[in-house]
Every structure is written in C-alpha cells, then in structure tokens.
Design an enzyme around this catalytic site. Structure first.
Site, PDB file in Angstrom:
ATOM      1  N   ASP A 100       0.903  -1.402  -0.174  1.00  0.00           N
ATOM      2  CA  ASP A 100      -0.074   0.116  -0.304  1.00  0.00           C
ATOM      3  C   ASP A 100       0.769   1.136   0.068  1.00  0.00           C
ATOM      4  O   ASP A 100       1.863   0.879  -0.016  1.00  0.00           O
ATOM      5  CB  ASP A 100      -1.407  -0.338   1.333  1.00  0.00           C
ATOM      6  CG  ASP A 100      -0.418   0.550   2.384  1.00  0.00           C
ATOM      7  OD1 ASP A 100       0.915   0.343   2.921  1.00  0.00           O
ATOM      8  OD2 ASP A 100      -0.627  -0.315   3.594  1.00  0.00           O
ATOM      9  N   ASP A 275      -8.576  -7.127   0.109  1.00  0.00           N
ATOM     10  CA  ASP A 275      -7.742  -6.870   1.214  1.00  0.00           C
ATOM     11  C   ASP A 275      -7.737  -6.967   2.570  1.00  0.00           C
ATOM     12  O   ASP A 275      -8.654  -5.828   2.526  1.00  0.00           O
ATOM     13  CB  ASP A 275      -6.738  -7.056   1.204  1.00  0.00           C
ATOM     14  CG  ASP A 275      -6.292  -5.245   1.231  1.00  0.00           C
ATOM     15  OD1 ASP A 275      -5.451  -4.926   2.743  1.00  0.00           O
ATOM     16  OD2 ASP A 275      -6.940  -4.204   0.992  1.00  0.00           O
ATOM     17  N   HIS A 344      -7.734 -20.982   9.897  1.00  0.00           N
ATOM     18  CA  HIS A 344      -8.955 -21.160   9.521  1.00  0.00           C
ATOM     19  C   HIS A 344      -9.312 -19.650   8.728  1.00  0.00           C
ATOM     20  O   HIS A 344     -10.142 -19.875   7.515  1.00  0.00           O
ATOM     21  CB  HIS A 344      -9.717 -21.309  10.361  1.00  0.00           C
ATOM     22  CG  HIS A 344     -11.053 -21.268  10.329  1.00  0.00           C
ATOM     23  ND1 HIS A 344     -12.005 -22.823   9.490  1.00  0.00           N
ATOM     24  CD2 HIS A 344     -12.385 -20.826  10.547  1.00  0.00           C
ATOM     25  CE1 HIS A 344     -12.957 -22.833   9.250  1.00  0.00           C
ATOM     26  NE2 HIS A 344     -13.193 -21.282  10.089  1.00  0.00           N
TER      27      HIS A 344
END
Length: 381
Positions: A100, A275, A344
C-alpha cells in the site's frame, strides 16, 4: 526457498463475465506466477502475516499478499529490505506482493487534517516514538520502488466518513494531482503501479475521480475510501458509482474489505481483488468465520465441543483440532490458538473466493449469494 526469475509487469486476462451480474472471472499474470480472480489477499503488515509462515499461506491457497509501506519505512527501513534483495527474499515469500502507499496512515494518524494535509504531502507523528514524519507521493513511490513489490499503490488520502462535499471534492482533486506526481517519479521496471479512485459517497465525484485516474494510465485500479465507518448500502454505492468507468482489461481492487458478505457484494459489482486484516485480527480475539456465521470460540458452549471449527473445512486447523482444544488455547492465551484461528479464517476467505469463481463459471452467483447469506445470518440475528 527458490525464487522464479522476474519477467515484466502484471497483466490481467478477463476469462468470463457472469451473465446476470458484473462479476468477472480472470487471471492475474505476475512475476511470481498466475493467480485466479476474484481473490482475497491476506495482509502482512510488517512483511509477515501475523503468526503464519509463507509455507502455510501457500497451503491455505493465498496468492498475492499485502505489506504496509508506512510500517516498513519506519522499521526496518526500505534500504535494509532493498539490500536483502527486496521484499520477496527478505520475507521468503515466493509469490506476488502488493504494497500500500501509506495513504491510510494519512487517515488514521494525521490528527488535524486541515493543517497536516498539504498540497506537498502529509505531516503526522510516528506511532512508535511520536517523532514527526512527512510523507509525499514521491517519497511513498520511492519507498515502494525499493521494497520491490509486484504492485505498488499511488499515494492518496483515505477520506473519512462522513465528510462534506467541499472537503471530499478538494481531497479527491488533490489525490489526482498526487497520483500524477507519483507516476512521474515511478521507477521500477518489474513493478506495476495502481491508481486509486476516491470521491467519498458522492456519485459525481466518484465518476470524475475514476475518469481522471484512468486518464493517467495505470496498470490497475483500486476503489478507496470504503469500509471507513459508512453503512453497507453506502459502501456498495461507492463501488457502483466508480466501477463502470474503470477499464475491463485491468484489475479492480477494493481496499480494506474482508467481511464475507462485502466480498460477495463486491464481486457481483465487478471487483477482482480484496484485502483486509480482519481474518487475523478477529482470530487474536478468539473469533472464527463459519458458513453459519461468525463464532466466538471463548463461549462456554465450546468447552466440550470436540468437533472442528467447521465441518467439511479443508484447513489444517479443522482437519486436526477441535473447538474445545482451540478454546482452551485461546483462554490460556497460547499463541498456537491464534495461529489455528488465523489459518482457518484466511482459508475461509480464500475458499469463499474459490466458490465465487465457480459460481461465475456456472452463471449462478445470485443463487450462491442468496444461499450463503441465508445460512450465514441464520445464527447471527
């Protein structure tokens, strides 16, 4: 880890547009392999995705990951990363990396926006030691060139919400001027540069920003200034206002969005890349995404629950550990519990985008959305 030889800038290849929506199936060809889109990009703020190794990220199905220009500027410094051979070698990630611009720090660290944000650049204080910092488009691009990511982002102001029309107009116009200044000094033949569309909640400003940003000719385009406190309908309108003016042969990136429902809505509107720090952030607080909604593993009902976080999930955590064990780790403040939940949660979002790609291929993404939302919200009302 062995690294592939670099080639040239990224290239987006549109494979299919879903017949009922603007959802796109595509390929992003990069210096470190080809990635399917739509996709979710885990955030590795300080050249690491918190608690996870590069090998685990690959196993999860991550393609592009994101690192933070501002944080790497402060430590270890772009020169150190450059001497190491660039971000890929420094962090041992043999895959595409996006950096970024530091523009979000303008939003979060510049306290007096009228005084601290100037035409030349932005004044703000370091979150580490309070020292005074000054960031400009030229400095931001120079840092990113040295970091040697695959994709660099233009320097912009992430506009707060709500904001007056006059403020948003002045900021959006300045962001265009900053984008041109950054593009003028951009100097890395192996790196691509994305422009950022701003404009707040105002349709005419979003349209103007998109058109003017495209005129500058970037390798890809991002829709910025979302997920900063606005309601969902406003966020989706911000996307709608800009998306139709972005070229079909370039990737489209929605910055800072990681809620599963928002990803689905973004894909339907034509977004290719997402994102967010959300999957690792909520993991550190004991939360996990599931198809039945988000759960807090610290809840006492999971104390004797010897099933995985989610049935049929193919992640390492779900294949090997139970909710009871992970709850024990989180309650005991063991880092391994945070790691398992992070694995996860990131896999949940990468699997979501995999499923969305299948839905686009089958031209049934609206049916997929309805089924997903009905199940996701069933236990979260």
């Amino acid at each position: 880890m062995r690294f592939e030889v670099k080639t040239v800038k990224i290239k987006y290849e549109l494979i299919q547009t879903e017949k009922n929506t603007k959802a796109r199936l595509g390929l992003l060809h990069t210096n470190y392999g080809t990635v399917e889109t739509p996709m979710f990009m885990p955030v590795g703020t300080q050249a690491t995705v918190k608690t996870l190794s590069p090998e685990e990220l690959k196993e999860i199905g991550s393609g592009v990951i994101l690192s933070n220009t501002y944080h790497l500027w402060l430590r270890p410094g772009e020169d150190i990363v450059s001497k190491a051979g660039g971000l890929h070698k420094f962090m041992n990630y043999n895959g595409p990396i996006l950096t970024d611009s530091g523009g979000f720090q303008v939003f979060s660290l510049a306290k007096n926006k009228k005084k601290d944000i100037t035409e030349e650049g932005v004044y703000f204080k370091s979150h580490l030691d309070g020292s005074k910092l000054f960031l400009t488009p030229e400095i931001s691009i120079g840092i990113q060139n040295k970091l040697d990511s695959d994709i660099a982002m233009s320097f912009d102001e992430c506009i707060p919400y709500p904001a007056t029309y006059e403020y948003v107009k002045a900021s959006t116009e300045r962001t265009i001027r900053w984008a041109k200044r950054g593009k003028d000094v951009f100097n890395n033949e192996n790196q691509s540069l994305f422009g950022i569309v701003q404009g707040g909640e105002y349709e005419d400003l979003r349209k103007w920003s998109a058109i003017e940003t495209v005129k500058l000719g970037f390798d890809g385009y991002s829709i910025g200034g979302t997920s900063v406190g606005e309601d969902k309908d406003t966020m989706y309108k911000m996307i709608d206002y800009a998306i139709e003016y972005l070229p079909t042969d370039k990737p489209r990136y929605l910055m800072g969005v990681g809620d599963p429902i928002d990803i689905i809505e973004g894909v339907i509107r034509g977004i290719d890349m997402f994102d967010c720090v959300l999957p690792t952030r909520i993991a550190r607080h004991g939360n996990a995404f599931t198809r039945d909604g988000k759960i807090n593993i610290k809840n006492s009902k999971y104390k004797e629950d010897f099933k995985p976080i989610e049935e049929n999930c193919d992640c390492y955590a779900c294949k090997n550990y139970t909710k009871a064990y992970i709850r024990h780790l989180i309650v005991a403040n063991e880092t391994f519990g945070q790691r398992l939940l992070s694995i996860h949660n990131i896999r949940f979002l990468t699997k979501l985008t995999e499923d969305l790609r299948i839905a686009i291929k089958n031209n049934n993404i609206l049916e997929y959305k309805k089924e997903f939302i009905n199940k996701y919200y069933a236990n979260n009302k």
